[in-house]
Design a protein around this motif. Structure first.
Motif, PDB file in Angstrom:
ATOM      1  N   LEU A  12     -13.138  30.642  75.669  1.00  0.00           N
ATOM      2  CA  LEU A  12     -12.752  29.545  74.784  1.00  0.00           C
ATOM      3  C   LEU A  12     -11.228  29.447  74.679  1.00  0.00           C
ATOM      4  O   LEU A  12     -10.660  28.345  74.723  1.00  0.00           O
ATOM      5  CB  LEU A  12     -13.369  29.740  73.394  1.00  0.00           C
ATOM      6  N   ALA A  13     -10.554  30.572  74.571  1.00  0.00           N
ATOM      7  CA  ALA A  13      -9.090  30.579  74.514  1.00  0.00           C
ATOM      8  C   ALA A  13      -8.493  30.026  75.799  1.00  0.00           C
ATOM      9  O   ALA A  13      -7.496  29.288  75.770  1.00  0.00           O
ATOM     10  CB  ALA A  13      -8.580  31.995  74.260  1.00  0.00           C
ATOM     11  N   LEU A  14      -9.111  30.326  76.928  1.00  0.00           N
ATOM     12  CA  LEU A  14      -8.634  29.802  78.208  1.00  0.00           C
ATOM     13  C   LEU A  14      -8.781  28.287  78.272  1.00  0.00           C
ATOM     14  O   LEU A  14      -7.873  27.576  78.705  1.00  0.00           O
ATOM     15  CB  LEU A  14      -9.382  30.467  79.362  1.00  0.00           C
ATOM     16  N   VAL A  15      -9.911  27.778  77.805  1.00  0.00           N
ATOM     17  CA  VAL A  15     -10.130  26.327  77.783  1.00  0.00           C
ATOM     18  C   VAL A  15      -9.101  25.651  76.877  1.00  0.00           C
ATOM     19  O   VAL A  15      -8.511  24.623  77.239  1.00  0.00           O
ATOM     20  CB  VAL A  15     -11.575  26.006  77.319  1.00  0.00           C
ATOM     21  N   ILE A  16      -8.838  26.231  75.722  1.00  0.00           N
ATOM     22  CA  ILE A  16      -7.849  25.665  74.802  1.00  0.00           C
ATOM     23  C   ILE A  16      -6.457  25.714  75.424  1.00  0.00           C
ATOM     24  O   ILE A  16      -5.685  24.746  75.338  1.00  0.00           O
ATOM     25  CB  ILE A  16      -7.887  26.396  73.445  1.00  0.00           C
ATOM     26  N   ALA A  17      -6.115  26.816  76.092  1.00  0.00           N
ATOM     27  CA  ALA A  17      -4.799  26.947  76.717  1.00  0.00           C
ATOM     28  C   ALA A  17      -4.604  25.908  77.815  1.00  0.00           C
ATOM     29  O   ALA A  17      -3.532  25.310  77.935  1.00  0.00           O
ATOM     30  CB  ALA A  17      -4.615  28.353  77.278  1.00  0.00           C
ATOM     31  N   VAL A  18      -5.629  25.668  78.604  1.00  0.00           N
ATOM     32  CA  VAL A  18      -5.532  24.664  79.665  1.00  0.00           C
ATOM     33  C   VAL A  18      -5.375  23.271  79.058  1.00  0.00           C
ATOM     34  O   VAL A  18      -4.572  22.460  79.525  1.00  0.00           O
ATOM     35  CB  VAL A  18      -6.758  24.744  80.601  1.00  0.00           C
ATOM     36  N   ALA A  19      -6.130  22.988  78.001  1.00  0.00           N
ATOM     37  CA  ALA A  19      -6.034  21.675  77.352  1.00  0.00           C
ATOM     38  C   ALA A  19      -4.647  21.460  76.751  1.00  0.00           C
ATOM     39  O   ALA A  19      -4.079  20.374  76.853  1.00  0.00           O
ATOM     40  CB  ALA A  19      -7.109  21.542  76.276  1.00  0.00           C
ATOM     41  N   VAL A  20      -4.089  22.492  76.137  1.00  0.00           N
ATOM     42  CA  VAL A  20      -2.762  22.376  75.538  1.00  0.00           C
ATOM     43  C   VAL A  20      -1.699  22.239  76.624  1.00  0.00           C
ATOM     44  O   VAL A  20      -0.753  21.463  76.490  1.00  0.00           O
ATOM     45  CB  VAL A  20      -2.467  23.592  74.628  1.00  0.00           C
ATOM     46  N   LYS A  21      -1.861  22.963  77.719  1.00  0.00           N
ATOM     47  CA  LYS A  21      -0.884  22.908  78.809  1.00  0.00           C
ATOM     48  C   LYS A  21      -0.834  21.516  79.428  1.00  0.00           C
ATOM     49  O   LYS A  21       0.220  21.067  79.859  1.00  0.00           O
ATOM     50  CB  LYS A  21      -1.249  23.957  79.868  1.00  0.00           C
ATOM     51  N   GLN A  22      -1.959  20.815  79.461  1.00  0.00           N
ATOM     52  CA  GLN A  22      -2.012  19.492  80.072  1.00  0.00           C
ATOM     53  C   GLN A  22      -1.520  18.399  79.131  1.00  0.00           C
ATOM     54  O   GLN A  22      -1.226  17.301  79.563  1.00  0.00           O
ATOM     55  CB  GLN A  22      -3.433  19.180  80.535  1.00  0.00           C
ATOM     56  N   SER A  23      -1.415  18.684  77.839  1.00  0.00           N
ATOM     57  CA  SER A  23      -0.917  17.680  76.901  1.00  0.00           C
ATOM     58  C   SER A  23       0.605  17.602  77.018  1.00  0.00           C
ATOM     59  O   SER A  23       1.250  18.567  77.409  1.00  0.00           O
ATOM     60  CB  SER A  23      -1.340  18.019  75.478  1.00  0.00           C
ATOM     61  N   PRO A  24       1.187  16.458  76.668  1.00  0.00           N
ATOM     62  CA  PRO A  24       2.646  16.354  76.763  1.00  0.00           C
ATOM     63  C   PRO A  24       3.333  17.317  75.801  1.00  0.00           C
ATOM     64  O   PRO A  24       2.891  17.502  74.672  1.00  0.00           O
ATOM     65  CB  PRO A  24       2.943  14.899  76.391  1.00  0.00           C
ATOM     66  N   ALA A  56     -16.050  38.131  75.617  1.00  0.00           N
ATOM     67  CA  ALA A  56     -15.866  37.328  76.827  1.00  0.00           C
ATOM     68  C   ALA A  56     -15.924  35.833  76.496  1.00  0.00           C
ATOM     69  O   ALA A  56     -15.156  35.033  77.042  1.00  0.00           O
ATOM     70  CB  ALA A  56     -16.926  37.690  77.862  1.00  0.00           C
ATOM     71  N   ALA A  57     -16.815  35.450  75.591  1.00  0.00           N
ATOM     72  CA  ALA A  57     -16.925  34.038  75.199  1.00  0.00           C
ATOM     73  C   ALA A  57     -15.667  33.577  74.457  1.00  0.00           C
ATOM     74  O   ALA A  57     -15.186  32.456  74.680  1.00  0.00           O
ATOM     75  CB  ALA A  57     -18.161  33.836  74.325  1.00  0.00           C
ATOM     76  N   VAL A  58     -15.117  34.426  73.614  1.00  0.00           N
ATOM     77  CA  VAL A  58     -13.895  34.078  72.886  1.00  0.00           C
ATOM     78  C   VAL A  58     -12.726  33.935  73.856  1.00  0.00           C
ATOM     79  O   VAL A  58     -11.912  33.002  73.740  1.00  0.00           O
ATOM     80  CB  VAL A  58     -13.595  35.120  71.784  1.00  0.00           C
ATOM     81  N   VAL A  59     -12.626  34.813  74.842  1.00  0.00           N
ATOM     82  CA  VAL A  59     -11.566  34.715  75.847  1.00  0.00           C
ATOM     83  C   VAL A  59     -11.729  33.431  76.665  1.00  0.00           C
ATOM     84  O   VAL A  59     -10.743  32.738  76.947  1.00  0.00           O
ATOM     85  CB  VAL A  59     -11.549  35.971  76.758  1.00  0.00           C
ATOM     86  N   THR A 114      -6.265  37.806  63.635  1.00  0.00           N
ATOM     87  CA  THR A 114      -6.678  39.212  63.645  1.00  0.00           C
ATOM     88  C   THR A 114      -7.836  39.440  62.677  1.00  0.00           C
ATOM     89  O   THR A 114      -8.819  40.115  63.008  1.00  0.00           O
ATOM     90  CB  THR A 114      -5.488  40.102  63.277  1.00  0.00           C
ATOM     91  N   ALA A 115      -7.737  38.868  61.484  1.00  0.00           N
ATOM     92  CA  ALA A 115      -8.804  39.024  60.488  1.00  0.00           C
ATOM     93  C   ALA A 115     -10.095  38.346  60.945  1.00  0.00           C
ATOM     94  O   ALA A 115     -11.188  38.900  60.782  1.00  0.00           O
ATOM     95  CB  ALA A 115      -8.354  38.448  59.153  1.00  0.00           C
ATOM     96  N   ALA A 116      -9.970  37.156  61.532  1.00  0.00           N
ATOM     97  CA  ALA A 116     -11.162  36.447  62.019  1.00  0.00           C
ATOM     98  C   ALA A 116     -11.831  37.218  63.151  1.00  0.00           C
ATOM     99  O   ALA A 116     -13.064  37.305  63.211  1.00  0.00           O
ATOM    100  CB  ALA A 116     -10.784  35.041  62.473  1.00  0.00           C
ATOM    101  N   GLY A 117     -11.037  37.796  64.034  1.00  0.00           N
ATOM    102  CA  GLY A 117     -11.600  38.597  65.116  1.00  0.00           C
ATOM    103  C   GLY A 117     -12.327  39.829  64.612  1.00  0.00           C
ATOM    104  O   GLY A 117     -13.413  40.178  65.096  1.00  0.00           O
ATOM    105  N   ALA A 118     -11.750  40.482  63.621  1.00  0.00           N
ATOM    106  CA  ALA A 118     -12.399  41.653  63.037  1.00  0.00           C
ATOM    107  C   ALA A 118     -13.695  41.261  62.327  1.00  0.00           C
ATOM    108  O   ALA A 118     -14.717  41.962  62.441  1.00  0.00           O
ATOM    109  CB  ALA A 118     -11.455  42.343  62.063  1.00  0.00           C
TER     110      ALA A 118
END
Length: 107
Positions: free
Chosen positions: A67-79, A62-65, A38-42
């Motif tokens: 990036l979050a989507l890319v990270i979520a997909v990468a985490v979802k694909q990890s064991p 939009a760029a932050v969202v 929250t602090a970093a976003g502000a």
């Protein structure tokens, strides 16, 4: 209820399932990470507004969202991490008699 709390509950459940013996530390770290985000976003939003216009703030969001989507997909694909082994004894540790009834060994 705080709006951020709704999304926190499933994440908190998953973390507590993985590390059940350290519940207070896990919850503390999760809350700290949420407050840090929250602090970093502000801070990022304030820096963008100071350097550019409100339109740039929209594109930055939009760029932050994205990036979050890319990270979520990468985490979802990890064991997935495995839950910690339970410290509780096996469910059937009581001695059984000939009829299958539990035998009182305390006396």
């Amino acid at each position: 209820m705080h709006p951020g709390r709704v999304g926190q509950l499933p994440l908190q459940y998953q973390l507590l399932r993985i590390v059940p013996e350290h519940t207070s530390i896990v919850v503390s770290l999760l809350n700290s990470a949420l407050y840090l985000g929250t602090a970093a976003g502000a801070a990022l939003g304030g820096a963008v507004l100071a350097a550019a216009s409100t339109t740039a703030l929209t594109w930055t969001g939009a760029a932050v969202v994205a990036l979050a989507l890319v990270i979520a997909v990468a985490v979802k694909q990890s064991p997935a991490p495995r839950p910690a082994p339970s410290a509780a004894p096996a469910a059937d540790t009581q001695q059984r008699g000939p009829a299958g009834a539990a035998v009182d060994t305390a006396s």
